[in-house]
Scaffold this active site. Sequence first.
Site, PDB file in Angstrom:
ATOM      1  N   ASP A 139      55.716 -20.929 114.656  1.00 38.90           N
ATOM      2  CA  ASP A 139      56.055 -20.229 113.409  1.00 38.90           C
ATOM      3  C   ASP A 139      55.005 -19.158 113.121  1.00 38.90           C
ATOM      4  OD1 ASP A 139      57.092 -19.627 110.892  1.00 38.90           O
ATOM      5  OD2 ASP A 139      55.889 -21.188 109.923  1.00 38.90           O
TER       6      ASP A 139
ATOM      7  N   ASP B  40      60.220 -12.384 105.979  1.00 37.74           N
ATOM      8  CA  ASP B  40      59.013 -13.204 105.863  1.00 37.74           C
ATOM      9  C   ASP B  40      58.196 -13.084 107.142  1.00 37.74           C
ATOM     10  OD1 ASP B  40      57.041 -14.935 105.178  1.00 37.74           O
ATOM     11  OD2 ASP B  40      58.273 -16.748 105.191  1.00 37.74           O
TER      12      ASP B  40
ATOM     13  N   HIS C 190      61.097 -21.570 111.322  1.00 37.76           N
ATOM     14  CA  HIS C 190      60.800 -22.944 110.914  1.00 37.76           C
ATOM     15  C   HIS C 190      61.545 -24.023 111.679  1.00 37.76           C
ATOM     16  CE1 HIS C 190      58.962 -21.925 106.728  1.00 37.76           C
ATOM     17  NE2 HIS C 190      58.428 -21.242 107.707  1.00 37.76           N
TER      18      HIS C 190
ATOM     19  N   TRP D 237      58.926 -23.175  98.375  1.00 39.16           N
ATOM     20  CA  TRP D 237      58.404 -23.710  99.640  1.00 39.16           C
ATOM     21  C   TRP D 237      57.080 -24.403  99.339  1.00 39.16           C
ATOM     22  CZ3 TRP D 237      53.732 -22.606 102.141  1.00 39.16           C
ATOM     23  CH2 TRP D 237      53.548 -23.380 103.312  1.00 39.16           C
TER      24      TRP D 237
ATOM     25  N   GLU E 268      63.141 -24.221 100.662  1.00 46.05           N
ATOM     26  CA  GLU E 268      62.887 -23.791 102.043  1.00 46.05           C
ATOM     27  C   GLU E 268      62.284 -24.917 102.873  1.00 46.05           C
ATOM     28  OE1 GLU E 268      60.228 -20.441 102.340  1.00 46.05           O
ATOM     29  OE2 GLU E 268      60.425 -20.301 104.517  1.00 46.05           O
TER      30      GLU E 268
ATOM     31  N   ASP F 153      55.288 -15.886 112.405  1.00 45.89           N
ATOM     32  CA  ASP F 153      55.580 -14.820 111.445  1.00 45.89           C
ATOM     33  C   ASP F 153      55.294 -13.424 111.991  1.00 45.89           C
ATOM     34  OD1 ASP F 153      56.482 -16.210 108.886  1.00 45.89           O
ATOM     35  OD2 ASP F 153      54.663 -17.319 109.372  1.00 45.89           O
TER      36      ASP F 153
ATOM     37  N   LYS G 290      60.879 -26.724 106.572  1.00 42.92           N
ATOM     38  CA  LYS G 290      59.973 -26.350 107.657  1.00 42.92           C
ATOM     39  C   LYS G 290      59.836 -27.524 108.607  1.00 42.92           C
ATOM     40  CE  LYS G 290      55.558 -24.021 108.256  1.00 42.92           C
ATOM     41  NZ  LYS G 290      54.639 -23.086 107.610  1.00 42.92           N
TER      42      LYS G 290
ATOM     43  N   HIS H 128      65.065 -16.348 105.394  1.00 43.83           N
ATOM     44  CA  HIS H 128      63.776 -15.704 105.603  1.00 43.83           C
ATOM     45  C   HIS H 128      63.813 -15.182 107.026  1.00 43.83           C
ATOM     46  CE1 HIS H 128      60.789 -17.220 102.342  1.00 43.83           C
ATOM     47  NE2 HIS H 128      61.745 -16.458 101.872  1.00 43.83           N
TER      48      HIS H 128
ATOM     49  N   ASP I  95      64.316 -20.309 107.213  1.00 39.78           N
ATOM     50  CA  ASP I  95      63.339 -19.374 107.766  1.00 39.78           C
ATOM     51  C   ASP I  95      63.476 -19.421 109.285  1.00 39.78           C
ATOM     52  OD1 ASP I  95      60.817 -18.472 108.966  1.00 39.78           O
ATOM     53  OD2 ASP I  95      60.026 -18.404 106.921  1.00 39.78           O
TER      54      ASP I  95
END
Length: 423
Positions: free
Chosen positions: A299, A331, A267, A190, A231, A301, A233, A291, A264
């Site tokens: 995003d 993640d 993302h 990433w 990855e 997390d 995004k 992820h 992810d």
Amino acid sequence: MATHRNTQIGRAFRLAVEQYAEAGVDVAAAFRRLRRIAVSLHCWQGDDVAGFEGTGGDLGGGLAVTGNHPGKARTPDQLRADLDQALALIPGTHRLNLHASYAETGGRRVDRADLEPRHFRGWIDWAAARGMGMDFNPTFFAHPKAADGFTLAHPDRGIRRYWVGHGIACRTIGASIGRALGTPCITNFWIPDGFKDTPVDRFGPRVRLTESLDEIFARRISPALNRDAVESKLFGIGSESYVAGSHEYYLGYAIRRQKLLCLDAGHFHPTEGIADKISSILQWLPEILLHVSRGVRWDSDHVVTLTDELQAIAQEILRHRLEGRVHLGLDFFDASINRVAAWVIGTRCLLKALLMGLLEPTERLRSLEKAGDYTSRLALLEEQRTLPLGAVWDQYCLESGVPPREAWLGEVLRYEREVLSRR
Ligand code: RNT
Ligand code: ZN
């Protein structure tokens, strides 16, 4: 107290097994399948993505960790002890997902492009002793050469070359991890590259990114040792207007070069889920990496919880028996709560969602759908949500030798008192 609780769990479990059997579900078979699923625990929840390079600088790359809960791990041994504590409360055998910035260089500064497998010996030995596999990530952020937000797509050839060197080093490390542990290491790429404001040239950075990636991946490495993932995004902090490695970019790259695509959950657009992408992408790629994360409005997390989206992801994997083709990584990073608890909550929620998926009467639902009986399909999908999942989960925890229900929390609070608060 615990004896009484365990007897109660046993009774509830026996009744639950009967109920699931009536719905056509074999609980023992579900346990067998769940036991074989390994989730890759991300090291970076334990120390707010800081790593051990001792630079203490800005995280950069558009990553942000908020919160200042005391007791974060500051050394590899502390981080491993915290992971051990988390793993003791999570049923099953799992994997460790490590970033290159967690190298152990014995106090010496080692350039990221010069990292070698020996700098990860401590982690590999730790994983081997626990029968765990490992996954790996080059670190393309928190570094002076990434300070202006570009790495592999940087307009400067020298900077690109530096990061290509890091990528190459990381694949070698991945292969050596895979060899040492006897299970392929997924090395996930990433990069943060993007623009805060509207770019004029959206094309050039992507051309450069392809060139850099192709150089990194030029050496053939046996997939028995290392497999590469890329990855995508949508945007990051400071790259709101353009990200070179967008979803379309990496979808194309992964299919063309036969890499794993990493999805992810945070993302994409705020209401866009990744569950429906799984069966689409697996028409064109043998394997993908997830992820598993939770975005809140962006995003962000957040720690994974048992949301509809999480259940949808689990259903997609299990209904089509894709466990061998979908690699599961976590993640998220939350520094506002106990970090060990964050790992435990997120991982237990993912496993709970998987158990829920395994307890679905999929065959029955499938035949209703085939027969065009969408009324019964909807009715059963909703009814089975409230079957006694909790009773089955509690028993799964007991059989796996970990605390059922919220009993794990007491362990984490004791660990906080005895270990974390003394750091
Ligand atoms: C960033 C990506 C990436 C990182 C980790 C730390 O947006 O999600 O996976 O979170 O590499
Ligand atoms: Zn991610």
